[in-house]
Design a protein around this motif. Structure first.
Motif, mmCIF file in Angstrom:
data_model
loop_
_atom_site.group_PDB
_atom_site.id
_atom_site.type_symbol
_atom_site.label_atom_id
_atom_site.label_comp_id
_atom_site.label_asym_id
_atom_site.label_seq_id
_atom_site.Cartn_x
_atom_site.Cartn_y
_atom_site.Cartn_z
ATOM 1 N N UNK A 70 11.372 5.051 -2.137
ATOM 2 C CA UNK A 70 12.481 5.888 -1.678
ATOM 3 C C UNK A 70 12.175 6.367 -0.268
ATOM 4 N N UNK A 71 13.211 6.529 0.533
ATOM 5 C CA UNK A 71 13.004 6.981 1.914
ATOM 6 C C UNK A 71 12.274 8.318 1.964
ATOM 7 N N UNK A 72 12.499 9.173 0.959
ATOM 8 C CA UNK A 72 11.836 10.478 0.941
ATOM 9 C C UNK A 72 10.328 10.346 0.726
ATOM 10 N N UNK A 73 9.906 9.231 0.125
ATOM 11 C CA UNK A 73 8.474 9.031 -0.113
ATOM 12 C C UNK A 73 7.676 9.002 1.183
ATOM 13 N N UNK A 74 8.320 8.582 2.278
ATOM 14 C CA UNK A 74 7.614 8.427 3.545
ATOM 15 C C UNK A 74 7.319 9.763 4.218
ATOM 16 N N UNK A 75 7.846 10.867 3.657
ATOM 17 C CA UNK A 75 7.568 12.190 4.205
ATOM 18 C C UNK A 75 6.315 12.811 3.595
ATOM 19 N N UNK A 76 5.779 12.167 2.567
ATOM 20 C CA UNK A 76 4.582 12.670 1.903
ATOM 21 C C UNK A 76 3.325 12.273 2.689
ATOM 22 N N UNK A 77 2.219 13.022 2.517
ATOM 23 C CA UNK A 77 0.952 12.625 3.167
ATOM 24 C C UNK A 77 0.536 11.228 2.722
ATOM 25 N N UNK A 78 -0.150 10.506 3.604
ATOM 26 C CA UNK A 78 -0.530 9.125 3.313
ATOM 27 C C UNK A 78 -1.338 8.972 2.033
ATOM 28 N N UNK A 79 -2.260 9.904 1.791
ATOM 29 C CA UNK A 79 -3.094 9.853 0.586
ATOM 30 C C UNK A 79 -2.213 9.900 -0.668
ATOM 31 N N UNK A 80 -1.263 10.832 -0.690
ATOM 32 C CA UNK A 80 -0.388 10.983 -1.857
ATOM 33 C C UNK A 80 0.533 9.780 -2.025
ATOM 34 N N UNK A 81 1.012 9.258 -0.905
ATOM 35 C CA UNK A 81 1.899 8.088 -0.969
ATOM 36 C C UNK A 81 1.151 6.882 -1.537
ATOM 37 N N UNK A 82 -0.086 6.721 -1.095
ATOM 38 C CA UNK A 82 -0.854 5.564 -1.552
ATOM 39 C C UNK A 82 -1.144 5.668 -3.051
ATOM 40 N N UNK A 83 -1.455 6.859 -3.520
ATOM 41 C CA UNK A 83 -1.669 7.052 -4.952
ATOM 42 C C UNK A 83 -0.389 6.715 -5.713
ATOM 43 N N UNK A 84 0.745 7.206 -5.228
ATOM 44 C CA UNK A 84 2.020 6.956 -5.905
ATOM 45 C C UNK A 84 2.345 5.469 -5.950
ATOM 46 N N UNK A 85 2.055 4.759 -4.851
ATOM 47 C CA UNK A 85 2.363 3.330 -4.782
ATOM 48 C C UNK A 85 1.470 2.528 -5.724
ATOM 49 N N UNK A 86 0.173 2.842 -5.722
ATOM 50 C CA UNK A 86 -0.749 2.103 -6.599
ATOM 51 C C UNK A 86 -0.435 2.381 -8.065
ATOM 52 N N UNK A 87 -0.126 3.626 -8.394
ATOM 53 C CA UNK A 87 0.208 3.948 -9.779
ATOM 54 C C UNK A 87 1.530 3.293 -10.183
ATOM 55 N N UNK A 88 2.461 3.181 -9.238
ATOM 56 C CA UNK A 88 3.715 2.464 -9.527
ATOM 57 C C UNK A 88 3.418 0.992 -9.797
ATOM 58 N N UNK A 89 2.422 0.476 -9.121
ATOM 59 C CA UNK A 89 2.011 -0.914 -9.351
ATOM 60 C C UNK A 89 1.450 -1.077 -10.764
ATOM 61 N N UNK A 90 0.623 -0.135 -11.192
ATOM 62 C CA UNK A 90 0.096 -0.186 -12.558
ATOM 63 C C UNK A 90 1.215 -0.056 -13.591
ATOM 64 N N UNK A 91 2.201 0.778 -13.297
ATOM 65 C CA UNK A 91 3.354 0.902 -14.203
ATOM 66 C C UNK A 91 4.091 -0.439 -14.318
#
Length: 238
Positions: A70-91
């Protein structure tokens, strides 16, 4: 008119189902083609072998993850975004865990050439995950980031395969710790590469000044010698 069959995705789905049901080593391309409801010739047209199907599967997972950003995801700190992306990959991979266990147990059933291509594919996936989280992946620093992220992902993936929690909390906790440690090293690498870049810049400037000075001296010597050479030539003329 019936819809045209999506053969690549049909092959991927069939391959993962077969891998979940029996050893990946025992799965043949004929098995995959039959399970996908396509001819062996169609299978040949769309893949080079089992390794190619696995690479296409990884690309499909990559796209599914990137499509959910989501476009709003890019407003989060890089560390948090990367965690969210990797966990989305596991999902996205969760439904395929039995198949992935079978594939890993057989080490992908890959030969040397396919193994190298598989490594390249995984590096490409991690590059996209980092890019999507806002990290630069170009140059030497970017390559080091990708290599580190590949190692972190591999460790988290191993835990995730047997993570029985409903929210993959242990996997997320490991990912958070590993990324925090990597961030410290990343800052050191960035600082070190910055110093190296500045040092190379200074050396380059000194070299160019020295080369320019030497070139200027050579021109002055040539200019000083020219009149004498001209005078000598006139004196000996008939």
């Amino acid at each position: 008119m019936p819809a045209k069959k999506d053969i690549p995705n049909a092959l991927i789905t069939a391959a993962m189902k077969l891998a979940a049901d029996k050893s990946w080593h025992d799965v043949t391309l004929i098995d995959i083609a039959q399970a996908a409801g396509v001819t062996v010739a169609d299978c040949y047209d769309h893949c080079r072998g089992k390794g190619d199907i696995l690479r296409k599967f990884i690309h499909r997972i990559d796209r599914d993850v990137l499509a959910d950003l989501d476009a709003e995801d890019f407003n989060e700190p890089g560390h948090d975004r990367l965690i969210a992306i990797v966990m989305a990959r596991f999902d996205a991979l969760a439904a395929y865990r039995p198949a992935l266990r079978s594939i890993l147990c057989a080490r992908g059933d890959l030969g040397p050439a396919d193994s190298l291509r598989a490594i390249k594919t995984h590096f490409g996936s991690m590059r996209w995950m980092l890019d999507a989280a806002g990290f630069r992946t170009g140059g030497l620093h970017g390559s080091l980031r990708i290599a580190a992220m590949t190692g972190i992902y591999a460790r988290c993936f191993k835990l995730w395969l047997d993570d029985t929690s409903t929210d993959f909390g242990p996997t997320m906790a490991l990912l958070d710790r590993e990324l925090s440690k990597a961030a410290t090293w990343d800052a050191r690498v960035e600082k070190g590469l910055g110093k190296a870049h500045r040092l190379c810049g200074k050396i380059s400037k000194k070299y160019h000044r020295f080369a320019a000075k030497k070139h200027g001296s050579s021109q002055q010597e040539t200019t000083a010698q020219t009149p004498a050479q001209t005078s000598g030539s006139s004196a000996t003329a008939p």
